[in-house]
Every structure is written in structure tokens, then in C-alpha cells.
Design an enzyme around this catalytic site. Structure first.
Site, mmCIF file in Angstrom:
data_model
loop_
_atom_site.group_PDB
_atom_site.id
_atom_site.type_symbol
_atom_site.label_atom_id
_atom_site.label_comp_id
_atom_site.label_asym_id
_atom_site.label_seq_id
_atom_site.Cartn_x
_atom_site.Cartn_y
_atom_site.Cartn_z
ATOM 1 N N HIS A 521 31.579 38.406 45.314
ATOM 2 C CA HIS A 521 32.080 37.075 45.657
ATOM 3 C C HIS A 521 31.523 36.016 44.701
ATOM 4 O O HIS A 521 30.969 35.008 45.136
ATOM 5 C CB HIS A 521 31.709 36.701 47.095
ATOM 6 C CG HIS A 521 32.525 37.383 48.145
ATOM 7 N ND1 HIS A 521 32.400 37.092 49.481
ATOM 8 C CD2 HIS A 521 33.496 38.328 48.064
ATOM 9 C CE1 HIS A 521 33.247 37.841 50.183
ATOM 10 N NE2 HIS A 521 33.914 38.602 49.350
ATOM 11 N N HIS A 564 35.591 35.481 53.482
ATOM 12 C CA HIS A 564 35.951 36.168 52.236
ATOM 13 C C HIS A 564 36.741 35.162 51.410
ATOM 14 O O HIS A 564 37.239 34.170 51.931
ATOM 15 C CB HIS A 564 36.781 37.397 52.545
ATOM 16 C CG HIS A 564 36.006 38.467 53.263
ATOM 17 N ND1 HIS A 564 35.694 39.657 52.686
ATOM 18 C CD2 HIS A 564 35.470 38.493 54.499
ATOM 19 C CE1 HIS A 564 35.002 40.399 53.542
ATOM 20 N NE2 HIS A 564 34.851 39.715 54.660
#
Ligand code: FDA
Length: 586
Positions: A521, A564
Site C-alpha cells: 500500500h 484498502h
């Protein structure tokens, strides 16, 4: 377009780039070119299979970038995965569709990015989405709940729930278990409040039972009809070319990009020209490198790589924020015989992780450490961001973590069956460590795993370890809490011999640092912030010092988010498209 000139050139046909390309091409008078380094993945079974997470890793569609040795975390380099092909990283990701905490998006505005708050972004999450609601039997069986008011029904991106949860008792068992641990049921983690236990949706086409990636959502449906949208596959963008030669423009005047130098599949180099704008959407691990290769960045770093400075913008490539991902495994007791392919998830807060009685002491320790964290981050980046500014931002992040009214979750805890054990993958959500990435040579390819020096500085700062260890201990408690404990066998990994039940933070932390991976990420490497506090783009996503270059991808997020990334990137790109359209009209 036939002469190689387009109104807009979008570099990178990934998650964000295809949103911008679709939306800009809605005006038939406007021509749009997308440059994509990879090919079409429409028929790649490693992509389409919604239960095929991991199949694409290490294949030709995974960039698998390598970091430098991580000196605060076990000494080893790490692999940063990213998707190569139309659809970008959305073609290899885990399909999770979870957004962010509303107050962490509001922070973007508080730090100086006018208009970027949850209230303004929510309509764009909705605009991008098409939630396909499962029938009542599936909803009931899978304990899936949602708030229709915050979901889209007409957007390009199909979301829904993966098959596999129906008829499982596990969801209900975990719900009771988490409730006993003080983690309440969250009926919809996508409404701006994420904390709790939840059964979240995925980016999936339930009718076809295949992955819904950016190409499938935003490009394939319009590829025939959008005559003004051209996609060049297997084409690498090398650098921007400038109308005003570096140094020839008026001192301090904005530089105007003329176009993009590309390398085609057969090795030909040419320049594609942009009449209006160039939009960099090559991802957080590439867009800043393309800026540097084009002369926009830290003068000293560019000089060392043999690149002439065009815009002195020393924070390009700084502010890299990723998360660290660890796993704990436990045996499955013989009395549990169901197969259930779903992943269950909890987002506990600091209070739930550390306990009501301990959280204040943890918070006080973190608060006292913030000035030191700020100094350390400033010193690893050569003070291109000032410790005083970082300290302000770190205080904002601290407030999100320990806020009493709306504490952000500090970990995502997944639980699924795999390889005959219970597997709990998890990651601390809000580390303070900041790293960077930079070019090493003027001609280094951004599409190779070694084109840059990447350093996320995993576990550089104390809180990052505290948070990760706290989550590990939370997971151990979860396995020991009824009714889930009744279907659990002995701890498998790390195992009590390796890390005893009463291990202190150092002992558990040392094990975690030897056994983590990147959570994939990465954000923040061309951060949206005022220039004087370290920004690379302004609140219009325009690169400082340029007249017509924007960045629209994960690079611009100034802070990590708890969800996310794709849901937020689709929303950001939708909003960015409207900003670009509005500025063309003005
Ligand atoms: P993205 O990587 O999508 O797009 C960049 C594009 O630019 C690519 O198509 C690339 O080929 C292209 N490109 C690069 N260099 C170029 C050049 N020089 N010239 C031309 N083109 C170039 N998120 C989520 O929401 N749910 C999840 O479950 C997961 N799980 C997950 C698993 C794994 C393994 C990974 C790696 C990531 C996730 N993520 C995730 C994260 C999420 O998928 C990711 O953050 C976004 O897809 C990134 O979108 P961007 O638009 O920033 O870049």
C-alpha cells in the site's frame, strides 16, 4: 491523434489512469492518449479468477520492485508488488473494497488541501461504484449487511461479495467472539467509520464470477465507442519533454510540458505531444521517478543521476508510506469441518488492541515521542521536509489514532482457512515511518525492478512496532476467546516456543521484523500538500512549478488511509477528472 498529438496524455493505464481517461474522453471534442507499459490482461486467468490471489505474483505482470535492505527491520530487502498491464495493480490485488475513515479524509483539507474532505469525496466513491446486491439467501447466509445510502448503483465499478460465505457458521462465531473482545459489529465499513468487525464487499463481477479491475470497469465497456480515446499498450513512458528548455524560461515561471518521450515495444523512441495536459498515473512507485527523470525533483539527487534540473522540488519521491504485513497461524480443531473460502476481517481501535486500562499510557508514550519521530524522518530525508512541519502532521495522525470520538482502527486483521490452518494476516494501519524512492540514473527504466532506489524504512519508529505487536497480541487473544476458541487448535506460527505467550514488545517485535512483508500500500510520494510544507502537487493535483502536469494516483495521498486503496483511488480519480474538466472550461 494521427500526428501523435492529443489534448491529454495519461501516463499509466492503471487503476487511476483509466478513470481519468474514461472521464476526459466523455467529451467527444477532446482527444486522450493512454500510455501503458504492459499489455491487455483481459484473458489472463491469473487475473480473472476471483479466488486466485497470489497467482500473478512473480509472473511477467508483477513488477516486483525491490527495496534496499531494511535496516530497522531485519536487514533484508523487500519486494513491492505492482501490476503491469491494462488495469494496473487492480489486476493483481486482493479485491477488497474498503474506503477510509471520514476524519482521515477531512485531514487532507486541514493540512491545506482545499476541498478535499469526506463530504466532497463521498459522492465520488458513489459515482464510481455499482454495488450488485446479492439475493436474500446469500445476504443472510454470509451475514452481509450494507447501508444503501453510501453505495453507488450506476457507476462503472462492480462491487459485491465473493461466493463462499453462504452456509458457513464462522461469520456468526466470529461476531460473538469479537463482541466479547469489545469489538462491535460494523454493518457497513464503507460509510466513513471503519472500526469493528465487518463482512466487506469486493471488487468482483458476481454474474461472471470474475475479478472487476480498472480495465474491466472503466475501459473495456467503452473501447469501441470512445473513438477519441487511444490506448497504446506495451509502451513505456520515459520522461516528459518541455516546451521551455530548462533554464530558458523566466526564473520561477511554470514549466510547460510539451509531451512524453516513449519507447515502443520494438524499442523505438519518439515523443507524443499533449496540447493541454500530461497526467501521470503510473503509481506511487513510478510517477515520482518520471518527474525526476524529467528534471523535476531534488537538484542534488538529479545531479548525481546526471539529470538536468527543470523544477527544483526536493520533496518528489519523499513521504513514502507503506504498511508492514505479518501473519499468525493456528491449528483448526477436528470439530470444525466446514470449508469456507471467505476472509473475515476486524478493524480494532487502539483501545481495543491495548485495553481500556492501558491505552492512555500507550498514547502518552507516543505523544512524547512525536518530536523525535519528526526529527528522525527529517534527518533521513536530508531535511527537505522540516521537522516542525512533520511534527504538526504527526500530531494530526496521533489525533486520529487516539481520538475519543472517532478513533481510527490501528490494524486490519484478516482470518481465513488456508493450508489446513487458520491464517491471520494483519497489518498496522497507521505507521509514522516515512521513506522515499529516487532515480539512480538518467536512463534507468521505471519498468524494471531495479530502476530506482526504494526505501520504505519499515519499522523505523517505535509506534510502528508497538502497533504491530499490539495487533499480534490481539490476535492471540482472539484465538483464545470463546466461541471461536472451541474450533482452534494449538498455535502454529510463530508458536509459543518461538515467541512465548508472555513475550515483551521487543521479543515479539524482533520476530515480526524477521517475518513481515510489505502490505503493498505505498502512498504519498508526490503528496498533495502546500509546497512550503513538503507538497509535490497542489489541491488541483498540479505539480508545483509546472503549468500543465498533474499526478493522479496513489502518489498524491498525503497520508495513509485505513481502508484498502482502490476504492479511495477510484474516488480521488473521479474527483480529479472533474477538476481537470473544470479547469479546461475556465
Ligand atoms: P497502478 O499500479 O494501478 O497503475 C499504474 C500503471 O502505470 C500500471 O498499469 C503500470 O503498468 C503503468 N506504468 C508504470 N510505469 C509506466 C511507464 N513508465 N510507462 C507507462 N506505463 C507505466 N487495494 C485494494 O483496494 N484492495 C486490495 O485487496 C488490495 N490488495 C493488494 C494486493 C497486492 C498484491 C497489491 C500489489 C496491491 C493491493 N492493493 C489493494 C493496493 C491497490 O491495488 C493499489 O494501491 C492500486 O491499484 C494502485 O493504483 P494506482 O493507480 O496508483 O497505480
Amino acid at each position: 491523434g494521427t500526428d501523435g498529438t492529443y489534448d491529454y496524455i495519461v501516463v499509466g493505464g492503471g487503476t487511476s489512469g483509466l478513470v481519468v481517461a474514461k472521464r476526459l474522453s466523455e467529451d467527444p471534442k477532446v482527444s486522450v492518449l493512454v500510455l501503458e507499459a504492459g499489455g491487455s490482461l483481459e484473458n489472463n486467468a491469473n487475473v480473472t479468477n476471483p479466488l486466485g490471489y497470489g497467482l500473478a505474483f512473480g509472473t511477467e505482470i508483477d513488477y516486483a520492485y525491490q527495496t534496499v535492505e531494511q535496516k530497522y527491520a531485519g536487514g533484508k530487502p523487500q519486494t513491492l508488488r505492482a501490476g503491469k498491464g491494462l488495469g494496473g495493480t487492480s489486476t493483481i490485488n486482493g479485491l477488497a473494497y474498503t474506503r477510509a475513515e471520514s476524519n482521515q479524509i477531512d485531514l487532507w483539507e486541514k493540512m491545506g488541501n482545499e476541498g478535499w474532505n469526506w463530504k466532497n469525496l463521498l459522492p465520488y466513491y458513489v459515482k464510481s461504484e455499482h454495488l450488485d446486491v446479492p439475493n436474500a439467501e446469500r445476504l443472510e447466509g454470509g451475514k452481509m449487511t450494507f447501508d444503501a445510502a453510501v453505495h453507488g448503483k450506476e457507476g462503472p465499478l462492480k462491487t459485491g461479495w465473493l461466493y463462499g460465505t453462504t452456509n458457513s457458521t464462522l461469520g456468526a462465531t466470529l461476531n460473538t467472539t469479537f463482541a466479547a473482545m469489545g469489538v462491535p459489529w460494523n454493518a457497513d465499513a464503507n460509510d466513513g467509520s471503519m472500526a469493528g468487525y465487518t463482512v466487506y464487499p469486493s471488487t468482483v463481477d458476481q454474474d461472471l464470477n470474475i475479478r472487476e479491475d480498472a480495465a474491466r470497469a472503466y475501459y473495456f465497456p467503452i473501447r469501441e465507442s470512445a473513438k477519441n480515446l487511444k490506448v497504446m499498450l506495451n509502451t513505456e513512458a520515459r520522461r516528459l519533454t518541455w516546451k521551455t528548455a530548462a533554464g530558458n524560461g523566466t526564473a520561477g515561471a511554470a514549466q510547460t510540458a510539451e509531451g512524453v518521450e516513449i519507447m515502443t515495444q520494438d524499442g523505438k523512441t519518439m515523443v507524443m505531444k499533449a496540447k493541454k495536459e500530461v497526467i501521470l498515473s503510473a503509481g506511487a512507485l513510478v510517477s515520482p521517478l518520471l518527474l525526476e527523470k524529467s528534471g523535476v525533483g531534488n537538484k542534488a539527487i538529479l545531479a548525481a543521476a546526471g539529470i538536468k534540473s527543470v523544477v527544483d522540488l526536493p520533496t518528489v519521491g519523499e513521504n513514502l508510506q507503506d504498511q508492514a504485513n505479518n501473519g499468525l497461524k493456528f491449528g483448526i480443531a477436528n470439530n470444525f469441518t466446514e470449508t469456507d473460502k471467505n476472509a473475515y476481517v476486524a478493524y480494532p481501535t487502539a483501545e481495543q488492541v491495548f485495553g481500556k486500562d492501558n491505552v492512555a499510557a500507550v498514547a502518552a508514550k507516543v505523544k512524547a515521542a512525536l518530536p523525535g519521530y519528526a526529527q528522525q524522518v527529517a534527518s533521513v530525508n536530508g531535511n527537505v521536509t522540516k521537522a516542525a512541519d512533520l511534527e504538526k502532521f504527526f500530531n494530526m495522525q496521533y489525533d486520529l489514532i487516539f481520538d475519543e470520538a472517532q478513533p481510527n482502527p490501528i490494524a486490519e486483521v484478516l482470518l481465513y482457512q488456508q493450508g489446513g490452518v487458520w491464517d491471520s494476516e494483519y497489518w498496522g494501519l497507521l505507521p509514522f515511518s516515512r521513506g522515499n524512492l529516487h532515480v539512480t540514473a538518467a536512463n534507468a527504466s521505471t519498468t524494471s525492478a531495479t530502476g530506482a532506489k526504494i526505501n520504505p524504512n519499515f519499522f523505523m519508529l517505535g509506534w510502528d512496532v508497538t502497533q504491530q505487536v499490539g495487533a499480534a497480541n490481539f490476535i492471540r487473544r482472539m484465538y483464545g476467546t470463546a466461541p471461536f476458541k472451541d474450533v482452534v487448535g494449538p498455535e502454529d506460527t510463530p508458536g509459543l516456543k518461538t515467541v512465548p505467550a508472555d513475550a515483551d514488545e521487543k521479543a515479539m517485535g524482533d520476530w515480526l521484523k524477521q517475518n513481515y512483508r510489505s502490505n503493498f500500500h505505498p502512498v504519498g510520494t508526490a503528496a498533495m500538500m502546500p509546497r512550503e510544507v513538503g507538497g509535490v502537487v497542489d489541491s488541483q493535483l498540479k505539480v508545483y512549478g509546472t503549468a500543465n502536469v498533474r499526478v493522479v494516483d496513489a502518489s498524491i495521498l498525503p497520508f495513509q488511509v485505513c481502508g484498502h486503496l482502490v476504492s479511495t483511488l477510484y474516488a480521488v480519480s473521479e474527483r480529479a477528472s472533474d477538476l481537470i474538466k473544470a479547469s479546461a472550461k475556465a
